[in-house]
Design a protein around this motif. Structure first.
Motif, PDB file in Angstrom:
ATOM      1  N   MET A 167       9.948  69.424 -17.727  1.00 35.23           N
ATOM      2  CA  MET A 167      10.422  68.247 -17.132  1.00 35.23           C
ATOM      3  C   MET A 167      10.510  67.381 -18.622  1.00 35.23           C
ATOM      4  O   MET A 167       9.585  67.247 -19.404  1.00 35.23           O
ATOM      5  N   ASP A 168      11.748  66.922 -18.305  1.00 36.41           N
ATOM      6  CA  ASP A 168      12.120  66.175 -19.916  1.00 36.41           C
ATOM      7  C   ASP A 168      11.448  64.514 -19.467  1.00 36.41           C
ATOM      8  O   ASP A 168      12.091  63.939 -18.282  1.00 36.41           O
ATOM      9  N   LEU A 169      10.554  64.094 -20.297  1.00 35.57           N
ATOM     10  CA  LEU A 169      10.029  62.879 -19.866  1.00 35.57           C
ATOM     11  C   LEU A 169      10.543  61.781 -20.725  1.00 35.57           C
ATOM     12  O   LEU A 169      10.220  60.683 -20.434  1.00 35.57           O
ATOM     13  N   SER A 170      11.787  61.879 -21.491  1.00 37.45           N
ATOM     14  CA  SER A 170      12.304  60.943 -22.244  1.00 37.45           C
ATOM     15  C   SER A 170      13.321  60.100 -21.699  1.00 37.45           C
ATOM     16  O   SER A 170      13.772  59.085 -22.305  1.00 37.45           O
ATOM     17  N   ASN A 171      13.914  60.351 -20.528  1.00 40.11           N
ATOM     18  CA  ASN A 171      15.021  59.809 -19.949  1.00 40.11           C
ATOM     19  C   ASN A 171      15.305  59.729 -18.516  1.00 40.11           C
ATOM     20  O   ASN A 171      16.116  60.187 -17.656  1.00 40.11           O
ATOM     21  N   ARG A 172      14.031  59.586 -18.126  1.00 41.17           N
ATOM     22  CA  ARG A 172      14.021  59.542 -16.475  1.00 41.17           C
ATOM     23  C   ARG A 172      13.590  58.316 -15.724  1.00 41.17           C
ATOM     24  O   ARG A 172      13.392  56.998 -16.744  1.00 41.17           O
ATOM     25  N   THR A 173      13.974  57.711 -14.663  1.00 39.36           N
ATOM     26  CA  THR A 173      13.502  56.531 -14.158  1.00 39.36           C
ATOM     27  C   THR A 173      12.665  56.836 -13.043  1.00 39.36           C
ATOM     28  O   THR A 173      12.792  57.570 -12.103  1.00 39.36           O
ATOM     29  N   VAL A 174      11.338  56.080 -13.549  1.00 36.05           N
ATOM     30  CA  VAL A 174      10.153  56.563 -12.777  1.00 36.05           C
ATOM     31  C   VAL A 174       9.550  55.412 -11.847  1.00 36.05           C
ATOM     32  O   VAL A 174       9.526  54.151 -12.309  1.00 36.05           O
ATOM     33  N   LEU A 175       8.993  55.464 -10.776  1.00 37.56           N
ATOM     34  CA  LEU A 175       8.486  54.651  -9.911  1.00 37.56           C
ATOM     35  C   LEU A 175       6.928  55.087  -9.650  1.00 37.56           C
ATOM     36  O   LEU A 175       6.716  56.356  -9.226  1.00 37.56           O
ATOM     37  N   VAL A 176       6.077  54.405 -10.102  1.00 36.61           N
ATOM     38  CA  VAL A 176       4.550  54.716  -9.793  1.00 36.61           C
ATOM     39  C   VAL A 176       4.056  53.723  -8.851  1.00 36.61           C
ATOM     40  O   VAL A 176       3.866  52.754  -9.233  1.00 36.61           O
ATOM     41  N   VAL A 177       3.782  54.241  -7.653  1.00 34.22           N
ATOM     42  CA  VAL A 177       3.324  53.718  -6.591  1.00 34.22           C
ATOM     43  C   VAL A 177       1.752  53.704  -6.619  1.00 34.22           C
ATOM     44  O   VAL A 177       1.219  54.776  -6.674  1.00 34.22           O
ATOM     45  N   GLY A 178       1.193  52.574  -6.833  1.00 33.05           N
ATOM     46  CA  GLY A 178      -0.373  52.465  -6.841  1.00 33.05           C
ATOM     47  C   GLY A 178      -0.670  52.551  -8.571  1.00 33.05           C
ATOM     48  O   GLY A 178      -1.707  53.137  -8.860  1.00 33.05           O
ATOM     49  N   GLY A 179       0.140  51.967  -9.105  1.00 37.46           N
ATOM     50  CA  GLY A 179       0.009  52.144 -10.847  1.00 37.46           C
ATOM     51  C   GLY A 179      -0.336  50.847 -11.438  1.00 37.46           C
ATOM     52  O   GLY A 179      -0.157  50.689 -12.575  1.00 37.46           O
ATOM     53  N   THR A 180      -1.048  49.968 -10.750  1.00 35.85           N
ATOM     54  CA  THR A 180      -1.510  48.677 -10.970  1.00 35.85           C
ATOM     55  C   THR A 180      -3.036  49.039 -12.046  1.00 35.85           C
ATOM     56  O   THR A 180      -3.400  48.100 -12.650  1.00 35.85           O
ATOM     57  N   SER A 181      -3.682  49.951 -11.732  1.00 34.66           N
ATOM     58  CA  SER A 181      -4.964  50.087 -12.542  1.00 34.66           C
ATOM     59  C   SER A 181      -5.044  51.634 -12.922  1.00 34.66           C
ATOM     60  O   SER A 181      -4.416  52.697 -12.424  1.00 34.66           O
ATOM     61  N   GLY A 182      -6.240  52.076 -13.593  1.00 36.90           N
ATOM     62  CA  GLY A 182      -6.676  53.316 -13.920  1.00 36.90           C
ATOM     63  C   GLY A 182      -5.534  54.522 -14.346  1.00 36.90           C
ATOM     64  O   GLY A 182      -4.664  54.159 -15.245  1.00 36.90           O
ATOM     65  N   ILE A 183      -5.461  55.541 -13.795  1.00 32.76           N
ATOM     66  CA  ILE A 183      -4.562  56.550 -13.771  1.00 32.76           C
ATOM     67  C   ILE A 183      -3.262  56.385 -13.779  1.00 32.76           C
ATOM     68  O   ILE A 183      -2.456  56.515 -14.630  1.00 32.76           O
ATOM     69  N   GLY A 184      -2.820  55.600 -12.733  1.00 27.57           N
ATOM     70  CA  GLY A 184      -1.516  55.254 -12.613  1.00 27.57           C
ATOM     71  C   GLY A 184      -1.127  54.382 -13.469  1.00 27.57           C
ATOM     72  O   GLY A 184       0.146  54.440 -13.885  1.00 27.57           O
ATOM     73  N   ARG A 185      -1.716  53.567 -13.947  1.00 24.92           N
ATOM     74  CA  ARG A 185      -1.221  52.326 -14.992  1.00 24.92           C
ATOM     75  C   ARG A 185      -1.029  53.197 -16.287  1.00 24.92           C
ATOM     76  O   ARG A 185      -0.125  52.779 -17.077  1.00 24.92           O
ATOM     77  N   GLU A 186      -2.111  53.941 -16.599  1.00 19.60           N
ATOM     78  CA  GLU A 186      -1.969  54.939 -17.815  1.00 19.60           C
ATOM     79  C   GLU A 186      -0.762  55.782 -17.881  1.00 19.60           C
ATOM     80  O   GLU A 186       0.194  55.879 -18.878  1.00 19.60           O
ATOM     81  N   LEU A 187      -0.377  56.359 -16.894  1.00 24.16           N
ATOM     82  CA  LEU A 187       0.748  57.328 -16.614  1.00 24.16           C
ATOM     83  C   LEU A 187       2.132  56.566 -16.906  1.00 24.16           C
ATOM     84  O   LEU A 187       2.907  56.939 -17.473  1.00 24.16           O
ATOM     85  N   ALA A 188       1.886  55.280 -16.252  1.00 19.13           N
ATOM     86  CA  ALA A 188       3.336  54.571 -16.235  1.00 19.13           C
ATOM     87  C   ALA A 188       3.399  54.197 -17.805  1.00 19.13           C
ATOM     88  O   ALA A 188       4.582  54.180 -18.295  1.00 19.13           O
TER      89      ALA A 188
END
Length: 256
Positions: free
Chosen positions: A1-22
């Motif tokens: 997966m090319d991580l450099s040019n995606r449009t990503v939605l992280v649902v549940g990304g306000t803390s912890g793992i989700g926020r860090e991945l965002a």
């Protein structure tokens, strides 16, 4: 997966793992939006430059509203990460545990399904995209004090496998992220063996960037859980983990 040019939605990304991945997706060059229930956390993330959206994955109307708002702002959305989850202790000898079970299943399993259902038509119309579902090492090696958590994550694993099979040929991939215990929200105090969040996120992004991207993202620290049955260590590890039942109220070490 090319991580450099995606449009990503992280649902549940306000803390912890989700926020860090965002943050990691954004650092790699992707456009990232975060959805969650905590207005204060969403406000902080908006100040960092993320698109932010309120969502309650236990409410179908909230999920649909968030989907419409996300797609209006990000019509090129191609990656949806479903992070929302709760971890609750349950004493199965006390019928009052059922409310914890209901909350866990509604958030972890049905919440995942609601989000996937909401965005599947968009990704299929695109003919390209990725769902990243999130399970747990506990899906494969139960942690007895959290029975419904284990059951919900095992169910998300099975659902992810079926979703991948049904979307085959549409151009939409399904990737399952399987975290071990990660040092977030004080877990490092409860579990001294929890993997540091920074180390975990670095390994996850490395695995996601592989071509082809694995169907399961398994950092080194979770492989003993994932393959316990195959390796013949399952019964011993479950017995060892059952000692943690002593943490339940009213349970002494002799009752673990």
């Amino acid at each position: 997966m090319d991580l450099s040019n995606r449009t990503v939605l992280v649902v549940g990304g306000t803390s912890g793992i989700g926020r860090e991945l965002a943050r990691r997706f954004a650092a790699a060059g992707s456009t990232v939006a975060v959805a969650g229930r905590r207005p204060d956390a969403l406000e902080e993330l908006a100040a960092e430059g993320f698109g932010t959206f309120g969502i309650d994955v236990t409410d179908s109307a909230s999920v649909a509203s968030a989907r419409d708002a996300v797609l209006a702002r990000y019509p090129g959305l191609d990656t949806v990460v479903t992070m929302s989850g709760v971890m609750l202790l349950e004493d199965l000898r006390d019928p009052a545990h059922f409310e914890a079970a209901r909350t866990t299943i509604d958030t972890n399993l049905l919440g995942t399904i609601r989000v996937v259902d909401a965005f599947t038509p968009h990704l299929v119309r695109r003919g390209d995209g990725t769902f990243v579902t999130v399970t747990s090492g506990i899906a494969f090696l139960p942690f007895p004090p959290m029975p419904s958590y284990a059951a919900s994550k095992a169910a998300v694993h099975a659902y992810s496998e079926a979703l991948r099979a049904q979307l085959d040929g549409t151009g939409v991939d399904v990737v399952e992220l399987v975290p071990p215990a990660v040092a977030t929200a004080g877990q490092e105090k409860v579990n001294p063996h929890a993997l540091p969040l920074d180390d975990f996120a670095t390994e996850v992004m490395h695995l996601l960037s592989a071509d082809p991207t694995p169907h399961e993202i398994l950092v080194a620290g979770v492989r003993m859980h994932r393959w316990a049955e195959r390796d013949g260590t399952y019964a011993g590890l479950v017995a060892q983990r059952s000692k943690a039942l002593a943490m339940l109220p009213g349970r002494g070490p002799s009752e673990g």
